[in-house]
Structure formats: C-alpha cells, structure tokens
Design a protein around this motif. Structure first.
Motif, PDB file in Angstrom:
ATOM      1  N   MET A  82       9.747 -24.909  -2.349  1.00 39.27           N
ATOM      2  CA  MET A  82       9.453 -26.636  -2.646  1.00 39.27           C
ATOM      3  C   MET A  82      10.454 -27.434  -2.304  1.00 39.27           C
ATOM      4  O   MET A  82       9.919 -28.788  -2.044  1.00 39.27           O
ATOM      5  CB  MET A  82       9.884 -26.006  -4.290  1.00 39.27           C
ATOM      6  N   ASP A  94       8.306 -30.154  -0.296  1.00 38.70           N
ATOM      7  CA  ASP A  94       7.854 -30.819  -0.650  1.00 38.70           C
ATOM      8  C   ASP A  94       9.531 -32.500  -0.830  1.00 38.70           C
ATOM      9  O   ASP A  94      10.151 -31.613  -1.345  1.00 38.70           O
ATOM     10  CB  ASP A  94       8.115 -31.199  -2.460  1.00 38.70           C
ATOM     11  N   LYS A  95       9.053 -32.883   0.420  1.00 33.23           N
ATOM     12  CA  LYS A  95       9.564 -33.627   0.795  1.00 33.23           C
ATOM     13  C   LYS A  95      10.677 -34.794   0.064  1.00 33.23           C
ATOM     14  O   LYS A  95      11.736 -35.228   0.018  1.00 33.23           O
ATOM     15  CB  LYS A  95       9.411 -35.186   2.169  1.00 33.23           C
ATOM     16  N   SER A  96       9.885 -34.894  -1.050  1.00 34.28           N
ATOM     17  CA  SER A  96      10.058 -36.077  -1.873  1.00 34.28           C
ATOM     18  C   SER A  96      11.508 -35.595  -3.089  1.00 34.28           C
ATOM     19  O   SER A  96      12.662 -36.220  -3.330  1.00 34.28           O
ATOM     20  CB  SER A  96       8.909 -36.432  -2.852  1.00 34.28           C
ATOM     21  N   ARG A  97      11.035 -34.361  -3.497  1.00 34.92           N
ATOM     22  CA  ARG A  97      12.180 -33.549  -3.726  1.00 34.92           C
ATOM     23  C   ARG A  97      14.192 -33.553  -2.873  1.00 34.92           C
ATOM     24  O   ARG A  97      15.170 -34.264  -4.031  1.00 34.92           O
ATOM     25  CB  ARG A  97      12.593 -31.742  -3.894  1.00 34.92           C
ATOM     26  N   HIS A 111       1.768 -27.936  -0.339  1.00 36.91           N
ATOM     27  CA  HIS A 111       2.937 -28.958   0.260  1.00 36.91           C
ATOM     28  C   HIS A 111       3.130 -29.067   1.645  1.00 36.91           C
ATOM     29  O   HIS A 111       4.280 -29.492   2.193  1.00 36.91           O
ATOM     30  CB  HIS A 111       4.291 -29.854  -0.068  1.00 36.91           C
ATOM     31  N   THR A 137       1.814 -22.434  -7.822  1.00 34.66           N
ATOM     32  CA  THR A 137       2.161 -22.951  -8.985  1.00 34.66           C
ATOM     33  C   THR A 137       2.724 -21.474  -9.503  1.00 34.66           C
ATOM     34  O   THR A 137       2.394 -20.770 -10.415  1.00 34.66           O
ATOM     35  CB  THR A 137       1.855 -23.774  -9.663  1.00 34.66           C
ATOM     36  N   THR A 190      10.003 -28.575 -13.344  1.00 39.31           N
ATOM     37  CA  THR A 190      10.534 -29.619 -12.728  1.00 39.31           C
ATOM     38  C   THR A 190      11.919 -29.647 -11.931  1.00 39.31           C
ATOM     39  O   THR A 190      12.639 -30.166 -11.674  1.00 39.31           O
ATOM     40  CB  THR A 190       9.379 -30.628 -12.870  1.00 39.31           C
ATOM     41  N   ARG A 193       3.221 -28.958   5.463  1.00 39.16           N
ATOM     42  CA  ARG A 193       2.787 -29.330   6.653  1.00 39.16           C
ATOM     43  C   ARG A 193       3.713 -28.980   7.727  1.00 39.16           C
ATOM     44  O   ARG A 193       4.339 -28.400   7.727  1.00 39.16           O
ATOM     45  CB  ARG A 193       4.389 -30.989   6.293  1.00 39.16           C
ATOM     46  N   PRO A 215       3.933 -24.380  -3.852  1.00 33.26           N
ATOM     47  CA  PRO A 215       4.902 -25.072  -2.302  1.00 33.26           C
ATOM     48  C   PRO A 215       3.389 -24.921  -1.781  1.00 33.26           C
ATOM     49  O   PRO A 215       3.869 -26.065  -0.180  1.00 33.26           O
ATOM     50  CB  PRO A 215       5.420 -23.587  -2.155  1.00 33.26           C
ATOM     51  N   GLU A 248       0.836 -29.897  -7.714  1.00 34.94           N
ATOM     52  CA  GLU A 248       2.557 -29.945  -6.817  1.00 34.94           C
ATOM     53  C   GLU A 248       3.183 -29.472  -7.195  1.00 34.94           C
ATOM     54  O   GLU A 248       4.561 -30.297  -6.013  1.00 34.94           O
ATOM     55  CB  GLU A 248       2.541 -31.691  -7.366  1.00 34.94           C
TER      56      GLU A 248
END
Length: 264
Positions: free
Chosen positions: A138, A142-145, A193, A168, A97, A195, A190, A187
């Motif tokens: 990733m 994963d937009k949070s990154r 996530h 993973t 992470t 989209r 890739p 999570e």
C-alpha cells in the motif's frame, strides 16, 4: 512466476547465513499524535558495526492488522544492512486507513533520519509479512501515502511483501460487514494501485495449496497486472511446500534481491 523447491531453499538459506555484529536502538517514537499512537508507533533499529551509507530494510510484522509486535528478523541482519522493525496501531482501535498511514509515517521517518544510524536514504527497501506485506505494498504503490509526508514512493529501492494481501485487506472488509471470502478491490487494495513506474517489487507467496484463503492467487493476479503495465522489475515466487508462515525460506530471497539491486 517462479516456483522454488524445498531443497534449493534450504541450501540457499545455509549459504547466505553469516555472523555480523549489530547494535540496537529501541522504542523510538515516529508518531506521537495521542497516547495510543505514542504507545504503539515505535521502531527499533539494528545497525551493523561501522555502517555508513548502508542499505536499509524496513520490516513490518504481521498479525492481521489486529495484533503482533515490532520485530527485527535475525535472518536479515546481514550483508551490512541497517534493519528497522516497525510497530503500528491496531484495528479496531483505529481504522485500516490510519494503520496504512502509520506505515507511511514510519517509512518517511526512516527517509528523514536513518543517516544518523549509518543508513542511506537512497537505498531503502520496505518489506513485511502478511499484514506487514499488505502495508508495504500500500505504501509503495499508492503514491499519495508517502506524498503526505513529502516523500516520493518511486525513490524506494524495493518493495518486498511476504504473503501480503493484494486485494482489500480482510480486516477492512470485516469492518464493512463483508465476508473474508468475498473479494474486494478498491482504493484500499494494493492491486488497485499497480503502476508501471513503481519501485522494483519482489512478491513472495507460500504454496498455492497451503496459503491462507486465496493469497497466492491474489498475488499472482497482481504480478500479472504488473506485466500488463510493463513494469520492468516485478517478480513473483511461490514457495512450494510452505503455507502462510513462509518467512524462513523467504528471507534469503529478500537478501538476494537487496544484494542484486545494490549493484544497480
């Protein structure tokens, strides 16, 4: 999904090579949280002569998230592109992470600083091989990154993984005591996530019979999910006759992708 034959790829490589003068800025820190981060989290920038509002390729090296070194492939120093080679921390010194966060931090740094090197923060493409391919998907999916650093992942111009892990990563699974032949999708995958509104993506894989583990099939499934969510610009290429180390025939496909998307 599209398959490429060796003769076509070789011809494409020859046709796209050209000489261009570049200058280099090296070992720029993008993260200095601690001594290890200061040592590892550095990037190099190759700038073409006279660059202004140039497209930018951010390149992440491979090495299983446990090794390797930052690199700027000569084959993508062309077409007026600014190229950034990124180094990052390794497992087991840090968690997977944290490595993904290094990648996001580096991309955010490029968004915020690349204009000083003649690059455009409106034309940033993130690409990488193997572990680097995993990191760019990733960060791009994963937009949070990137949100952590105030960047919208949808403003990326393109995501181009070369033989990246779509499930993973096996280093994360190793740390959990899970065999690399046991697939996990969570999570830190890739594929988890995918989209429909993500940046354009070009997925590149070696020959399904020659790739590492089930790497082609992972990427083919991720591509299929992109189709199911009606992503408008997701392409998968399988490079016939090439195994996991399929970068040389893949570089021209990356450059063609950049040229095509710079016209849009």
């Amino acid at each position: 999904m599209k398959r490429f034959l060796l003769l076509f790829v070789a011809t494409l490589m020859v046709a796209t090579l050209s000489a261009q003068e570049y200058s280099f800025s090296r070992d720029i820190n993008y993260r200095t949280d601690d001594e290890y981060a200061t040592k590892m989290c550095r990037l190099d920038i190759a700038t073409p002569e006279g660059a202004k509002d140039a497209p930018v390729i951010v390149w992440f090296h491979g090495g299983g998230l446990t090794g390797g070194s930052k690199d700027i492939p000569q084959a993508i120093m062309r077409d007026g592109c600014v190229v950034v080679g990124v180094g990052y921390r390794f497992s087991p010194n840090v968690k997977v992470t944290q490595i993904v966060d290094d990648a996001a931090c580096a991309v955010a740094w490029v968004f915020n600083n690349i204009e000083k090197w003649g690059g455009s923060n409106k034309s940033i493409y993130i690409a990488g091989h193997s572990a680097g391919g995993y990191l760019v998907t990733m960060v791009g999916l994963d937009k949070s990154r990137l949100e952590r650093y105030g960047i919208d992942a949808n403003t990326l111009k393109g995501i181009i993984p070369f033989s990246g892990q779509a499930i993973t990563h096996f280093e994360e699974r190793r740390s959990r005591g899970i065999a690399n032949t046991q697939p996990v999708v969570d999570e830190l995958s890739p594929m988890f996530h995918v989209r429909g509104d993500a940046a354009p993506i070009l997925i590149l894989s070696g020959d399904r019979e020659m790739e590492m583990l089930g790497r082609y099939e992972e990427n083919a499934l991720m591509w299929r999910i992109f189709q199911l969510v009606k992503h408008p610009d997701a392409t998968l290429y399988e490079l016939d006759g090439y195994g996991h180390n399929m970068c040389e025939p893949a570089y021209p496909l990356l450059m063609r992708f950049v040229r095509e998307h710079e016209k849009k």
